[in-house]
Design a protein around this motif. Structure first.
Motif: not given
Ligand code: 5AD
Length: 355
Positions: A115, A210, A77-78, A316-317, A240-242, A171, A169
Protein backbone atom coordinates in the motif's frame (compact mmCIF):
# COMPACT_ATOMS: atom_id res chain seq x y z
CA UNK A 1 -44.99 3.79 16.16
CA UNK A 2 -43.73 3.22 19.68
CA UNK A 3 -39.96 2.79 20.16
CA UNK A 4 -40.57 -0.95 20.65
CA UNK A 5 -42.45 -1.18 17.36
CA UNK A 6 -39.74 0.79 15.57
CA UNK A 7 -37.09 -1.62 16.84
CA UNK A 8 -39.21 -4.59 15.72
CA UNK A 9 -39.47 -2.99 12.28
CA UNK A 10 -35.68 -2.62 12.03
CA UNK A 11 -35.24 -6.23 13.17
CA UNK A 12 -37.69 -7.45 10.53
CA UNK A 13 -35.74 -5.55 7.86
CA UNK A 14 -32.51 -7.17 9.10
CA UNK A 15 -34.18 -10.59 8.88
CA UNK A 16 -35.29 -9.86 5.35
CA UNK A 17 -31.80 -8.70 4.40
CA UNK A 18 -30.45 -12.00 5.74
CA UNK A 19 -32.91 -14.01 3.64
CA UNK A 20 -32.96 -12.03 0.40
CA UNK A 21 -29.60 -10.20 0.59
CA UNK A 22 -31.21 -7.02 -0.55
CA UNK A 23 -33.12 -4.01 0.68
CA UNK A 24 -34.53 -0.99 -1.08
CA UNK A 25 -32.85 2.38 -0.61
CA UNK A 26 -35.43 3.72 1.85
CA UNK A 27 -35.20 0.46 3.83
CA UNK A 28 -31.42 0.76 4.06
CA UNK A 29 -31.88 4.30 5.35
CA UNK A 30 -34.31 3.06 8.01
CA UNK A 31 -32.08 0.15 9.08
CA UNK A 32 -29.19 2.56 9.51
CA UNK A 33 -30.95 5.58 10.95
CA UNK A 34 -33.33 3.76 13.33
CA UNK A 35 -30.81 1.22 14.68
CA UNK A 36 -30.96 0.32 18.37
CA UNK A 37 -28.63 -1.75 20.59
CA UNK A 38 -31.22 -4.54 20.51
CA UNK A 39 -31.38 -4.55 16.72
CA UNK A 40 -27.58 -4.50 16.57
CA UNK A 41 -27.30 -7.58 18.81
CA UNK A 42 -29.73 -9.41 16.55
CA UNK A 43 -27.77 -8.32 13.47
CA UNK A 44 -24.43 -9.49 14.89
CA UNK A 45 -25.82 -12.92 15.74
CA UNK A 46 -27.06 -13.40 12.18
CA UNK A 47 -23.83 -11.98 10.73
CA UNK A 48 -21.70 -14.37 12.80
CA UNK A 49 -23.83 -17.33 11.71
CA UNK A 50 -23.41 -16.40 8.06
CA UNK A 51 -19.67 -15.89 8.51
CA UNK A 52 -19.29 -19.28 10.28
CA UNK A 53 -21.26 -21.00 7.52
CA UNK A 54 -18.82 -19.83 4.84
CA UNK A 55 -15.50 -19.22 6.60
CA UNK A 56 -15.83 -21.12 9.89
CA UNK A 57 -13.85 -19.64 12.75
CA UNK A 58 -10.76 -18.88 10.64
CA UNK A 59 -9.26 -15.42 10.55
CA UNK A 60 -7.18 -14.57 7.51
CA UNK A 61 -4.20 -12.31 8.00
CA UNK A 62 -2.60 -9.95 5.46
CA UNK A 63 0.86 -8.46 5.86
CA UNK A 64 0.55 -4.75 5.17
CA UNK A 65 3.65 -3.12 3.68
CA UNK A 66 3.27 0.66 3.54
CA UNK A 67 6.00 1.28 1.00
CA UNK A 68 5.66 5.00 0.22
CA UNK A 69 3.88 7.91 1.87
CA UNK A 70 4.49 10.33 -0.98
CA UNK A 71 1.15 11.24 -2.53
CA UNK A 72 0.14 13.56 -5.33
CA UNK A 73 -3.42 13.78 -4.05
CA UNK A 74 -4.78 16.17 -1.48
CA UNK A 75 -7.73 14.38 0.11
CA UNK A 76 -9.06 16.59 2.89
CA UNK A 77 -9.16 13.80 5.49
CA UNK A 78 -5.82 12.11 4.91
CA UNK A 79 -2.64 12.71 6.89
CA UNK A 80 -0.32 11.94 3.96
CA UNK A 81 -2.05 14.43 1.64
CA UNK A 82 0.28 16.38 -0.61
CA UNK A 83 -0.06 19.68 1.20
CA UNK A 84 0.80 18.30 4.62
CA UNK A 85 4.32 19.74 4.88
CA UNK A 86 4.72 18.17 8.33
CA UNK A 87 4.58 14.62 7.01
CA UNK A 88 8.03 13.03 6.92
CA UNK A 89 8.13 11.39 3.53
CA UNK A 90 9.78 8.04 2.82
CA UNK A 91 9.98 5.36 0.16
CA UNK A 92 11.04 1.76 0.60
CA UNK A 93 13.43 0.18 -1.89
CA UNK A 94 12.72 -3.08 -3.66
CA UNK A 95 15.15 -4.74 -1.26
CA UNK A 96 13.35 -3.28 1.78
CA UNK A 97 10.02 -4.54 0.46
CA UNK A 98 11.37 -8.03 -0.22
CA UNK A 99 12.87 -8.13 3.26
CA UNK A 100 9.38 -7.37 4.67
CA UNK A 101 7.98 -10.26 2.64
CA UNK A 102 10.65 -12.67 3.91
CA UNK A 103 9.99 -11.66 7.50
CA UNK A 104 6.24 -12.00 6.92
CA UNK A 105 6.51 -15.39 5.24
CA UNK A 106 8.38 -16.75 8.25
CA UNK A 107 5.63 -15.45 10.52
CA UNK A 108 2.92 -17.23 8.50
CA UNK A 109 1.69 -14.53 6.11
CA UNK A 110 0.60 -15.78 2.67
CA UNK A 111 -0.75 -12.46 1.43
CA UNK A 112 1.28 -9.29 1.07
CA UNK A 113 -0.46 -5.96 0.64
CA UNK A 114 1.65 -3.24 -0.96
CA UNK A 115 0.00 0.00 0.00
CA UNK A 116 1.16 3.49 -0.77
CA UNK A 117 0.20 7.01 -1.68
CA UNK A 118 -0.08 7.90 -5.37
CA UNK A 119 3.65 8.33 -5.81
CA UNK A 120 4.93 9.16 -9.31
CA UNK A 121 8.29 7.59 -8.50
CA UNK A 122 6.66 4.17 -8.71
CA UNK A 123 6.23 4.01 -12.46
CA UNK A 124 4.77 0.91 -14.06
CA UNK A 125 8.30 -0.35 -14.78
CA UNK A 126 9.43 0.05 -11.18
CA UNK A 127 6.28 -1.38 -9.63
CA UNK A 128 6.11 -4.29 -12.08
CA UNK A 129 9.68 -5.21 -11.27
CA UNK A 130 8.84 -5.34 -7.56
CA UNK A 131 5.67 -7.37 -8.14
CA UNK A 132 7.46 -9.85 -10.46
CA UNK A 133 10.20 -10.38 -7.93
CA UNK A 134 7.71 -11.07 -5.11
CA UNK A 135 5.76 -13.39 -7.43
CA UNK A 136 8.98 -15.24 -8.28
CA UNK A 137 10.21 -15.57 -4.69
CA UNK A 138 6.82 -16.32 -3.11
CA UNK A 139 4.84 -18.39 -5.63
CA UNK A 140 2.36 -19.58 -2.99
CA UNK A 141 1.44 -16.07 -1.82
CA UNK A 142 -1.19 -13.60 -2.96
CA UNK A 143 -0.01 -10.12 -3.91
CA UNK A 144 -2.41 -7.29 -3.22
CA UNK A 145 -1.82 -3.77 -4.49
CA UNK A 146 -3.31 -0.62 -3.00
CA UNK A 147 -1.77 2.24 -4.93
CA UNK A 148 -4.74 4.29 -6.05
CA UNK A 149 -6.00 5.33 -9.45
CA UNK A 150 -3.92 4.35 -12.48
CA UNK A 151 -4.65 3.91 -16.18
CA UNK A 152 -6.06 0.60 -17.42
CA UNK A 153 -2.77 -0.27 -19.11
CA UNK A 154 -0.95 0.15 -15.81
CA UNK A 155 -3.41 -2.11 -13.98
CA UNK A 156 -3.06 -4.63 -16.81
CA UNK A 157 0.73 -4.69 -16.66
CA UNK A 158 0.70 -5.08 -12.88
CA UNK A 159 -1.72 -7.99 -13.19
CA UNK A 160 0.53 -9.60 -15.81
CA UNK A 161 3.48 -9.10 -13.48
CA UNK A 162 1.73 -11.22 -10.85
CA UNK A 163 -0.58 -9.07 -8.75
CA UNK A 164 -3.79 -10.91 -7.80
CA UNK A 165 -5.80 -8.42 -5.83
CA UNK A 166 -6.38 -4.68 -5.68
CA UNK A 167 -7.76 -2.50 -2.89
CA UNK A 168 -9.32 0.81 -3.83
CA UNK A 169 -11.95 2.20 -1.52
CA UNK A 170 -14.70 4.12 -3.29
CA UNK A 171 -14.74 6.28 -0.08
CA UNK A 172 -18.37 7.37 -0.69
CA UNK A 173 -20.76 6.63 -3.54
CA UNK A 174 -22.47 10.00 -3.66
CA UNK A 175 -20.73 12.46 -6.00
CA UNK A 176 -21.64 15.49 -3.95
CA UNK A 177 -20.40 13.94 -0.71
CA UNK A 178 -17.28 12.77 -2.54
CA UNK A 179 -16.72 16.38 -3.61
CA UNK A 180 -16.81 17.55 0.01
CA UNK A 181 -14.03 15.11 0.97
CA UNK A 182 -11.75 15.55 -2.04
CA UNK A 183 -10.28 18.34 -4.17
CA UNK A 184 -11.95 19.01 -7.54
CA UNK A 185 -9.31 17.04 -9.48
CA UNK A 186 -10.70 13.81 -8.03
CA UNK A 187 -14.11 12.42 -8.85
CA UNK A 188 -16.40 9.66 -7.60
CA UNK A 189 -17.05 8.66 -11.21
CA UNK A 190 -13.40 8.12 -12.00
CA UNK A 191 -12.87 6.17 -8.78
CA UNK A 192 -15.77 3.83 -9.63
CA UNK A 193 -14.55 3.49 -13.20
CA UNK A 194 -11.19 2.24 -11.91
CA UNK A 195 -12.97 -0.40 -9.82
CA UNK A 196 -14.88 -1.74 -12.82
CA UNK A 197 -11.68 -1.83 -14.88
CA UNK A 198 -9.85 -3.74 -12.13
CA UNK A 199 -12.66 -6.27 -11.97
CA UNK A 200 -12.74 -6.71 -15.72
CA UNK A 201 -8.97 -7.33 -15.78
CA UNK A 202 -9.42 -10.25 -13.39
CA UNK A 203 -8.28 -8.79 -10.09
CA UNK A 204 -9.98 -9.83 -6.87
CA UNK A 205 -11.19 -6.38 -5.93
CA UNK A 206 -11.62 -4.72 -2.57
CA UNK A 207 -13.49 -1.49 -2.09
CA UNK A 208 -14.90 0.29 0.94
CA UNK A 209 -15.56 3.55 2.70
CA UNK A 210 -15.02 5.46 5.90
CA UNK A 211 -17.78 5.43 8.50
CA UNK A 212 -18.62 8.78 10.04
CA UNK A 213 -16.65 10.82 7.53
CA UNK A 214 -17.50 14.55 7.58
CA UNK A 215 -20.99 15.37 6.22
CA UNK A 216 -21.89 11.68 5.85
CA UNK A 217 -25.63 10.91 6.18
CA UNK A 218 -27.57 7.64 6.48
CA UNK A 219 -28.60 8.29 2.86
CA UNK A 220 -24.92 8.26 1.83
CA UNK A 221 -24.38 4.95 3.63
CA UNK A 222 -27.50 3.51 1.98
CA UNK A 223 -26.04 4.43 -1.41
CA UNK A 224 -22.75 2.78 -0.40
CA UNK A 225 -24.62 -0.44 0.34
CA UNK A 226 -26.44 -0.33 -3.01
CA UNK A 227 -23.12 0.22 -4.76
CA UNK A 228 -21.55 -2.75 -2.94
CA UNK A 229 -24.38 -4.92 -4.17
CA UNK A 230 -23.81 -3.78 -7.74
CA UNK A 231 -20.02 -4.10 -7.74
CA UNK A 232 -20.06 -7.38 -5.78
CA UNK A 233 -16.41 -7.07 -4.71
CA UNK A 234 -14.35 -9.85 -3.13
CA UNK A 235 -13.37 -7.60 -0.20
CA UNK A 236 -14.85 -4.63 1.61
CA UNK A 237 -12.68 -2.51 3.91
CA UNK A 238 -14.50 -0.09 6.17
CA UNK A 239 -13.23 1.79 9.17
CA UNK A 240 -14.19 4.83 11.20
CA UNK A 241 -13.06 8.23 10.03
CA UNK A 242 -10.37 9.39 12.49
CA UNK A 243 -9.32 13.04 12.32
CA UNK A 244 -5.70 13.92 11.59
CA UNK A 245 -4.36 17.11 13.19
CA UNK A 246 -2.64 18.42 10.04
CA UNK A 247 -5.68 18.24 7.74
CA UNK A 248 -8.67 20.51 7.05
CA UNK A 249 -10.80 18.04 9.06
CA UNK A 250 -8.62 18.22 12.18
CA UNK A 251 -11.57 19.31 14.31
CA UNK A 252 -14.27 17.21 12.69
CA UNK A 253 -15.84 14.53 14.90
CA UNK A 254 -14.60 10.99 14.25
CA UNK A 255 -16.69 7.95 13.36
CA UNK A 256 -17.79 5.58 16.13
CA UNK A 257 -17.10 1.92 16.84
CA UNK A 258 -20.83 1.46 17.27
CA UNK A 259 -21.80 2.53 13.75
CA UNK A 260 -18.73 0.89 12.17
CA UNK A 261 -19.48 -2.57 13.61
CA UNK A 262 -23.15 -2.16 12.72
CA UNK A 263 -22.14 -1.50 9.09
CA UNK A 264 -19.81 -4.54 9.20
CA UNK A 265 -22.75 -6.71 10.24
CA UNK A 266 -24.94 -5.33 7.45
CA UNK A 267 -22.21 -5.93 4.85
CA UNK A 268 -21.79 -9.55 6.03
CA UNK A 269 -25.52 -10.14 5.40
CA UNK A 270 -25.46 -8.27 2.08
CA UNK A 271 -22.40 -10.16 0.73
CA UNK A 272 -22.16 -13.40 2.75
CA UNK A 273 -18.89 -14.62 1.17
CA UNK A 274 -17.05 -11.31 1.12
CA UNK A 275 -13.71 -10.84 2.88
CA UNK A 276 -14.26 -8.30 5.60
CA UNK A 277 -11.35 -6.86 7.58
CA UNK A 278 -11.60 -5.56 11.12
CA UNK A 279 -9.45 -2.56 10.22
CA UNK A 280 -6.59 -0.79 11.94
CA UNK A 281 -8.73 2.35 12.26
CA UNK A 282 -11.30 0.35 14.24
CA UNK A 283 -8.55 -0.98 16.51
CA UNK A 284 -7.24 2.57 16.90
CA UNK A 285 -10.37 4.12 18.35
CA UNK A 286 -11.09 1.30 20.85
CA UNK A 287 -8.79 -1.19 22.55
CA UNK A 288 -11.16 -4.03 21.69
CA UNK A 289 -12.26 -2.54 18.35
CA UNK A 290 -10.96 -5.39 16.24
CA UNK A 291 -12.52 -8.03 18.48
CA UNK A 292 -15.83 -6.19 18.21
CA UNK A 293 -15.40 -6.17 14.42
CA UNK A 294 -14.77 -9.93 14.32
CA UNK A 295 -17.83 -10.52 16.51
CA UNK A 296 -19.89 -8.44 14.07
CA UNK A 297 -18.94 -10.66 11.10
CA UNK A 298 -15.45 -9.56 10.02
CA UNK A 299 -12.94 -12.31 9.12
CA UNK A 300 -9.67 -10.59 8.14
CA UNK A 301 -6.96 -8.71 10.04
CA UNK A 302 -4.13 -6.78 8.40
CA UNK A 303 -1.13 -6.46 10.73
CA UNK A 304 1.64 -4.04 9.87
CA UNK A 305 4.68 -5.56 8.17
CA UNK A 306 6.40 -2.27 7.32
CA UNK A 307 9.89 -1.74 8.76
CA UNK A 308 9.48 -0.37 12.31
CA UNK A 309 11.42 2.80 11.44
CA UNK A 310 8.84 4.05 8.93
CA UNK A 311 5.62 2.93 10.63
CA UNK A 312 4.92 6.11 12.52
CA UNK A 313 5.41 8.08 9.30
CA UNK A 314 2.51 6.39 7.49
CA UNK A 315 0.09 8.41 9.54
CA UNK A 316 -3.23 8.53 7.72
CA UNK A 317 -4.93 9.65 10.94
CA UNK A 318 -3.96 10.48 14.52
CA UNK A 319 -2.78 7.75 16.91
CA UNK A 320 -2.79 5.11 14.15
CA UNK A 321 -1.87 1.77 15.70
CA UNK A 322 1.43 0.30 14.59
CA UNK A 323 2.72 -1.45 17.69
CA UNK A 324 1.32 -3.98 20.10
CA UNK A 325 -0.91 -6.63 18.58
CA UNK A 326 -1.06 -4.49 15.43
CA UNK A 327 2.55 -5.25 14.56
CA UNK A 328 3.23 -8.39 12.56
CA UNK A 329 5.93 -9.47 15.03
CA UNK A 330 3.31 -9.67 17.77
CA UNK A 331 1.31 -12.30 15.96
CA UNK A 332 1.34 -14.44 19.10
CA UNK A 333 -0.48 -11.74 20.99
CA UNK A 334 -3.00 -11.37 18.18
CA UNK A 335 -3.48 -15.15 18.17
CA UNK A 336 -4.18 -15.13 21.91
CA UNK A 337 -6.66 -12.23 21.54
CA UNK A 338 -8.53 -14.03 18.79
CA UNK A 339 -8.54 -17.38 20.58
CA UNK A 340 -10.07 -15.67 23.58
CA UNK A 341 -13.13 -14.85 21.47
CA UNK A 342 -13.23 -18.27 19.79
CA UNK A 343 -11.33 -17.69 16.53
CA UNK A 344 -8.05 -18.94 15.06
CA UNK A 345 -5.57 -17.39 12.66
CA UNK A 346 -5.14 -19.34 9.43
CA UNK A 347 -1.83 -19.72 7.57
CA UNK A 348 -3.32 -19.47 4.09
CA UNK A 349 -3.79 -17.12 1.15
CA UNK A 350 -7.34 -16.74 2.33
CA UNK A 351 -8.94 -16.29 -1.07
CA UNK A 352 -12.46 -14.94 -1.25
CA UNK A 353 -15.26 -17.41 -1.85
CA UNK A 354 -17.07 -14.57 -3.59
CA UNK A 355 -15.92 -15.33 -7.14
N1 5AD B 1 -9.47 8.29 8.94
C1 5AD B 1 -9.80 7.03 8.59
N2 5AD B 1 -9.44 6.46 7.44
C2 5AD B 1 -8.66 7.18 6.61
N3 5AD B 1 -8.16 6.89 5.41
C3 5AD B 1 -7.43 7.95 4.98
N4 5AD B 1 -7.47 8.93 5.89
C4 5AD B 1 -8.24 8.48 6.91
C5 5AD B 1 -8.69 9.04 8.14
N5 5AD B 1 -8.36 10.28 8.50
C6 5AD B 1 -8.48 5.65 4.71
C7 5AD B 1 -9.09 5.92 3.34
C8 5AD B 1 -8.14 5.25 2.38
C9 5AD B 1 -7.44 4.24 3.25
C10 5AD B 1 -6.11 3.79 2.76
O1 5AD B 1 -7.31 4.90 4.48
O2 5AD B 1 -10.38 5.32 3.27
O3 5AD B 1 -8.78 4.63 1.29
Amino acid sequence: MTPGEREQHVISLIDRLCLTRTLKRDEWITVIRERTPGAAEHLFELARNVRHLHYGHDIYIRGLIEFTNYCKNDCYYCGIRKSNANAQRYRLSKEDILACCHLGYGLGFRTFVLQGGEDGYFTDDRLCEIVSEIRHQFPDCAITLSVGERPRESYRRLYEAGADRYLLRHETYDAEHYGRLHPPQLSAARRKHCLWVLKELGYQVGTGFMVGSPYQTPENLADDMLFLRKLNPQMVGIGPFVPHHDTPFADAPGGTVELTVYMLGLIRLLLPRVLLPATTALGTIAADGREQGILAGANVIMPNLSPPGVREKYLLYDNKLCTGAEAAESLDRLKAQMEKIGYRIAVSRGDSLNI
